[in-house]
Design a protein around this motif. Structure first.
Motif, short mmCIF file in Angstrom:
data_model
loop_
_atom_site.label_atom_id
_atom_site.label_comp_id
_atom_site.label_asym_id
_atom_site.label_seq_id
_atom_site.Cartn_x
_atom_site.Cartn_y
_atom_site.Cartn_z
N VAL A 1 -0.58 1.18 -0.63
CA VAL A 1 -0.53 0.04 0.27
C VAL A 1 0.21 -1.10 -0.41
CG1 VAL A 1 -2.77 -0.88 -0.46
CG2 VAL A 1 -1.90 -1.42 1.80
N ARG A 2 1.02 -1.81 0.35
CA ARG A 2 1.72 -2.99 -0.18
C ARG A 2 0.77 -4.18 -0.14
NH1 ARG A 2 6.55 -4.84 2.33
NH2 ARG A 2 6.97 -5.73 0.31
N VAL A 3 0.62 -4.84 -1.27
CA VAL A 3 -0.32 -5.95 -1.40
C VAL A 3 0.45 -7.22 -1.77
CG1 VAL A 3 -2.38 -6.82 -2.55
CG2 VAL A 3 -2.09 -4.35 -2.18
N ALA B 1 -4.14 -7.89 -7.19
CA ALA B 1 -3.25 -7.25 -6.22
C ALA B 1 -2.88 -5.84 -6.67
CB ALA B 1 -2.00 -8.10 -6.02
N HIS B 2 -2.56 -5.70 -7.94
CA HIS B 2 -2.17 -4.39 -8.47
C HIS B 2 -3.31 -3.38 -8.36
CE1 HIS B 2 -0.04 -1.47 -10.86
NE2 HIS B 2 -1.10 -1.37 -11.65
N ALA B 3 -4.54 -3.83 -8.52
CA ALA B 3 -5.69 -2.94 -8.40
C ALA B 3 -5.82 -2.37 -6.99
CB ALA B 3 -6.97 -3.67 -8.80
N LEU B 4 -5.28 -3.08 -6.00
CA LEU B 4 -5.38 -2.65 -4.60
C LEU B 4 -4.19 -1.82 -4.14
CD1 LEU B 4 -6.68 -5.96 -3.02
CD2 LEU B 4 -8.00 -3.88 -3.48
N LEU C 1 3.20 -11.29 7.79
CA LEU C 1 2.92 -10.46 6.61
C LEU C 1 2.77 -8.99 6.99
CD1 LEU C 1 0.34 -12.67 4.68
CD2 LEU C 1 2.76 -12.35 4.15
N ALA C 2 2.06 -8.73 8.08
CA ALA C 2 1.76 -7.34 8.45
C ALA C 2 2.93 -6.64 9.13
CB ALA C 2 0.54 -7.32 9.37
N GLY D 1 -0.07 -4.53 3.68
CA GLY D 1 -1.32 -3.99 4.20
C GLY D 1 -2.54 -4.72 3.70
N ALA D 2 -2.35 -5.59 2.70
CA ALA D 2 -3.46 -6.36 2.13
C ALA D 2 -2.89 -7.63 1.51
CB ALA D 2 -4.22 -5.55 1.09
#
Length: 103
Positions: free
Chosen positions: A7-9, A29-32, A92-93, A99-100
């Protein structure tokens, strides 16, 4: 999982400088997923803030972002400023395909 499937955060903030608080945000952000620091260009000028020298020299910026495992993207602040929350989230979406979001 490969990078394309993650997912792109968006980590949203004012990233004209890079400091430890930004590092923590990048880590969340990287964790997601596939993290991008999403900043706003032209913000200081529009808001009448004085120009400041960056904490991280431009020559070191790419190295720092690589170490943090994030990319970066900039949106013109003049384009974002008039948006309400719902319109910003839609941008953003849909247009940017995040996605987050972390802030």
């Amino acid at each position: 999982m490969n990078e394309a499937a993650r997912v792109r955060v968006a980590a949203v903030g004012k990233f004209d400088a890079l400091h430890l608080g930004h590092r923590a945000l990048a880590g969340r952000a990287h964790a997601l997923g596939a993290a991008t620091l999403l900043g706003f260009s032209g913000m200081a000028g529009i808001l009448g803030w004085p120009a400041r020298l960056p904490i991280v020299a431009a020559s070191d910026r790419a190295r720092v972002l690589d170490a943090w495992e994030v990319s970066e993207s900039w949106l013109p602040f003049a384009e974002i400023q008039p948006l309400d929350v719902e319109a910003f989230v839609r941008l953003l979406a849909t247009r940017l395909r995040f996605g987050a979001v972390v802030v």
